[in-house]
Scaffold this active site. Structure first.
Site: not given
Length: 302
Positions: A51, A190
């Site tokens: 991320s 993610d």
């Protein structure tokens, strides 16, 4: 023979850096990298990120120095300029009302509150279109494929697209859809959903010396904070990440930054970068010990 001995010596001094996800908190990674460079610590031989850790780690691996990353964020970068959702540009109570309304509406009409296309274009510019084979430092990042339900580790192809996949927080950014001829499409979100601190990627690459930076901190919250659908979704993901981290492989040394910033608050950039520098100062003896350890053998990187 002399070259073989030199190659072996170089390998035994290699170490891997793993950077966690954490939204705006991940800007602290820049401060850590800057403090490392200021102290003359050796560069990592592998950077792994998730991320926001994938964003910072990927740009660093592509050759952007910590000093340049700091300047870029503080002087040139305004995240709202790269978002196509106007609600993310509004701050304060009024902004929160509009954010809640649009996010709830987008849940029913599209895959996320923001397309992520502006950020993908930015990543392509900053990485200069590099592939994983072209980075200055070897780099890896992860994402989750919603189609197969599997975690993916990127080690080839476009660095920018891999970063964009790794930071696609569900509900807020649309997943990155990848289509390969002869294979079902992938719907990538993610990487933190599977592993927000993927130390195992460095271990699997043969590294026996791993330093991690964790900007994500789980804590209890009052029930009064869980007011809307988006709040519930975000909190649910936080709980899942926390449960996953209990089972994750551990680094040899993990630096934890102070938890004073919301993952979505990009208006305190300077303070968050300084938090990264401060954690290095506070834990400098442990970091010095990490780098002064007796060299360890490592296997060939995959």
């Amino acid at each position: 023979m002399k070259q073989d001995k030199q190659d072996k010596k170089n390998k035994t001094h290699q170490w891997a850096l793993v950077l966690s996800g954490g939204g705006a908190k991940g800007l602290a990674h820049i401060g850590v990298l800057k403090a490392f460079a200021d102290r003359g610590f050796p560069e990592p031989s592998l950077v792994v990120g998730t991320s926001m850790g994938a964003i910072v780690g990927g740009l660093y691996a592509c050759g952007i120095s910590p000093q340049e990353l700091t300047r870029l964020v503080l002087e040139d970068f305004d995240i709202t300029a790269y978002l196509d959702s106007f609600v993310f540009k509004l701050n304060g109570p009024v902004g929160k009302v509009f954010q809640t309304g649009q996010i709830l509406g987008n849940f029913a009409t599209r895959r996320g509150a923001d397309s992520g296309q502006g950020l993908l274009k930015l990543f392509e510019e900053l990485t200069k279109g590099k592939t994983f084979a072209q980075t200055r430092i070897p780099f890896r990042c992860n994402a989750v494929d919603l189609v197969s339900g599997k975690e993916l580790v990127f080690s080839s192809g476009s660095v920018a697209r891999a970063i964009r996949a790794s930071m696609s927080f569900p509900g807020f950014f649309e997943p990155l859809v990848e289509e390969t001829q002869g294979a079902p499409p992938q719907c990538l979100v993610d990487g933190g959903l599977a592993n927000n601190m993927p130390v195992y990627i460095a271990r699997n690459a043969g590294f026996r010396r791993v330093l991690a930076v964790d900007v994500y901190h789980f804590k209890t919250v009052p029930a009064s904070d869980l007011k809307t659908g988006p709040h519930i979704v975000y909190r649910s993901i936080e709980v899942v990440i926390n449960l996953m981290e209990r089972k994750a492989a551990a680094a040899d040394l993990t630096l934890y930054t102070a938890d004073q910033v919301s993952p979505f608050n990009f208006f305190r950039k300077k303070e968050v970068i300084q938090m990264g520098e401060q954690v290095v100062t506070a834990q400098e003896p442990q970091i010095q010990a990490f780098f002064s350890q007796k060299p360890l053998e490592m296997e060939e990187m995959e």
